[in-house]
Design an enzyme around this catalytic site. Structure first.
Site, PDB file in Angstrom:
ATOM      1  N   GLY A  48      -4.306 140.267  56.167  1.00  0.00           N
ATOM      2  CA  GLY A  48      -3.472 139.390  55.358  1.00  0.00           C
ATOM      3  C   GLY A  48      -3.075 138.185  56.190  1.00  0.00           C
ATOM      4  N   ALA A  49      -3.332 136.977  55.677  1.00  0.00           N
ATOM      5  CA  ALA A  49      -3.200 135.770  56.499  1.00  0.00           C
ATOM      6  C   ALA A  49      -1.841 135.624  57.188  1.00  0.00           C
ATOM      7  CB  ALA A  49      -3.521 134.536  55.660  1.00  0.00           C
ATOM      8  N   ARG A  90     -10.533 136.234  64.230  1.00  0.00           N
ATOM      9  CA  ARG A  90     -11.116 136.255  62.887  1.00  0.00           C
ATOM     10  C   ARG A  90     -11.227 134.815  62.389  1.00  0.00           C
ATOM     11  NH1 ARG A  90      -8.763 140.556  58.795  1.00  0.00           N
ATOM     12  NH2 ARG A  90     -10.698 139.924  57.738  1.00  0.00           N
ATOM     13  N   GLN A 200      -8.183 147.563  49.581  1.00  0.00           N
ATOM     14  CA  GLN A 200      -6.801 147.141  49.836  1.00  0.00           C
ATOM     15  C   GLN A 200      -5.919 147.275  48.607  1.00  0.00           C
ATOM     16  OE1 GLN A 200      -9.580 145.377  50.665  1.00  0.00           O
ATOM     17  NE2 GLN A 200      -9.221 144.004  52.377  1.00  0.00           N
ATOM     18  N   ASP A 241      -6.272 133.301  52.006  1.00  0.00           N
ATOM     19  CA  ASP A 241      -6.452 133.297  53.457  1.00  0.00           C
ATOM     20  C   ASP A 241      -6.623 131.888  53.999  1.00  0.00           C
ATOM     21  OD1 ASP A 241      -6.952 136.258  54.709  1.00  0.00           O
ATOM     22  OD2 ASP A 241      -7.386 136.165  52.573  1.00  0.00           O
ATOM     23  N   ASN A 251     -10.127 133.692  49.344  1.00  0.00           N
ATOM     24  CA  ASN A 251      -9.383 134.947  49.279  1.00  0.00           C
ATOM     25  C   ASN A 251     -10.402 136.075  49.321  1.00  0.00           C
ATOM     26  OD1 ASN A 251      -6.756 136.263  49.008  1.00  0.00           O
ATOM     27  ND2 ASN A 251      -7.478 136.954  47.013  1.00  0.00           N
ATOM     28  N   LYS A 252      -9.932 137.294  49.249  1.00  0.00           N
ATOM     29  CA  LYS A 252     -10.787 138.456  49.380  1.00  0.00           C
ATOM     30  C   LYS A 252     -11.984 138.381  48.437  1.00  0.00           C
ATOM     31  CE  LYS A 252     -10.300 140.986  51.822  1.00  0.00           C
ATOM     32  NZ  LYS A 252     -10.890 141.014  53.187  1.00  0.00           N
TER      33      LYS A 252
END
Length: 355
Positions: A48-49, A90, A200, A241, A251-252
């Site tokens: 999670g950012a 990352r 998640q 993110d 995002n994811k």
């Protein structure tokens, strides 16, 4: 909930709730070196950012503690290298590099009158990381209040991935919007996409909301179109993110598909993220680096292989939703609306965030 990232200054250790083991086991991973923090980031002990940014800041403090054990010149060289290594752990979540640069900036400002002992740099980094942690939870609460106004009593909100307390310093971005709406007296139900392959939504979002007593139902990722077609979703709220200068949002993986479906079924699609997640130096989504993660996350479910041996897989961790599909970007400064380039520039300018 904000105890999932806990720094113990006395023992010089960062305690991270191991999100890989939830919901079955609540256990900490203890980090005492920058290598420990880098490993925790890469293996998704924490994700999670905003949470990545807070963790990175404490990693800088641990790096400074380690560097202080060497002579001044060698220690400063080592610390610079360690800060670079943490920032590169990352690639997609912009809060990671942003947090490290915040530590560097505080270091430069403190040394404007001359070099400091590295023990003092370490203490400075600890104070700055704690401040960042407190600020993140406070701004999530402000963000949540702005977003809560967009939801109506009785709404069912669909989320993708986890953008809750676990993904931040506490309270959450997307889940912060939902929490604030509930705290304001609205009856809100949530559908949590399971979010393959790391689950998640099924493991983390459902765990958080169930603990808070907020009604939540887990759905397979590929049920999204069916749910929307039956009128079972009144709004989508997701985290981010990285948000480019034009509003394109990473995002994811799977978020883009949700956004396309929301547009087709005329369901509002909101992104909830702090201004620190906006990267004004990235002009659009095509320039956002997309992390690829180990194939084993797809080929295996726990220790069990679920794909044939030797068959390759794609495991992109993120995708990019074009700004045109986003109904609004919910920040601590308010809800940004299209045209996003202008709205983002104005919000960043007013807040003093990086340009």
């Amino acid at each position: 909930m904000n105890s999932h990232i806990r720094f113990d200054a006395r023992e010089g250790a960062l305690h991270l709730l191991d999100q890989r083991k939830l919901p079955e086991v609540e256990a900490d991973v203890v980090c005492v070196t920058p290598d420990d923090v880098i490993a925790a980031l890469k293996t998704m002990v924490v994700r999670g950012a905003p949470a990545i940014g807070v963790t990175a800041a404490f990693g800088c403090a641990l790096a400074a503690r380690g560097a202080a054990s060497e002579d001044a010149e060698a220690g400063r060289r080592r610390l610079e290298v360690d800060l670079d290594r943490i920032a590169e752990a990352r690639p997609t979540a912009v809060n990671l590099r942003w947090a490290v640069e915040r530590m560097r900036r505080a270091w430069r400002e403190a040394e404007s009158g001359g070099p400091l002992p590295l023990t003092e740099v370490a203490a400075l980094f600890e104070r700055e990381a704690l401040a960042l942690q407190w600020e993140d939870e406070a701004l999530c609460r402000r963000l949540g209040r702005h977003g809560a106004a967009l939801l109506h009593d009785g709404d069912t909100v669909l989320t993708h991935c986890n953008a809750g307390a676990l993904a931040t310093a506490g309270y959450g971005t997307a889940l912060g919007v939902i929490r604030a709406a509930v705290e304001g007296g609205k009856h809100i139900s949530v559908i949590a996409d399971e979010t393959r392959p790391f689950l998640q939504g099924a493991r983390l979002t459902a765990w958080e909301l169930a603990r808070d007593g907020i009604p939540v139902t887990v759905a397979c990722d590929n049920a999204c179109a069916h749910l929307m077609s039956r009128g079972m979703v009144q709004a989508v709220v997701v985290g981010a993110d990285r948000i480019a200068a034009n509003g394109d949002t990473a995002n994811k993986i799977g978020t883009l598909g949700v956004a396309i479906l929301a547009g087709h079924f005329q369901v509002p699609f909101y992104v909830a993220a702090p201004l620190s997640t906006i990267d004004a130096a990235t002009p659009d989504g095509a320039h956002i680096p997309i992390e690829e993660r180990p194939a084993e996350e797809v080929t295996h479910m726990g220790a069990r292989r679920i794909t044939p041996q030797g068959v390759p897989v794609y495991n992109f961790a993120f995708d990019v939703t074009p700004a045109a599909l986003i109904s609004g970007i919910i920040t601590e400064a308010g809800v940004l609306r299209a045209p996003y380039g202008e709205a983002i520039a104005k919000a960043l300018g007013a807040s003093g965030e990086r340009q």
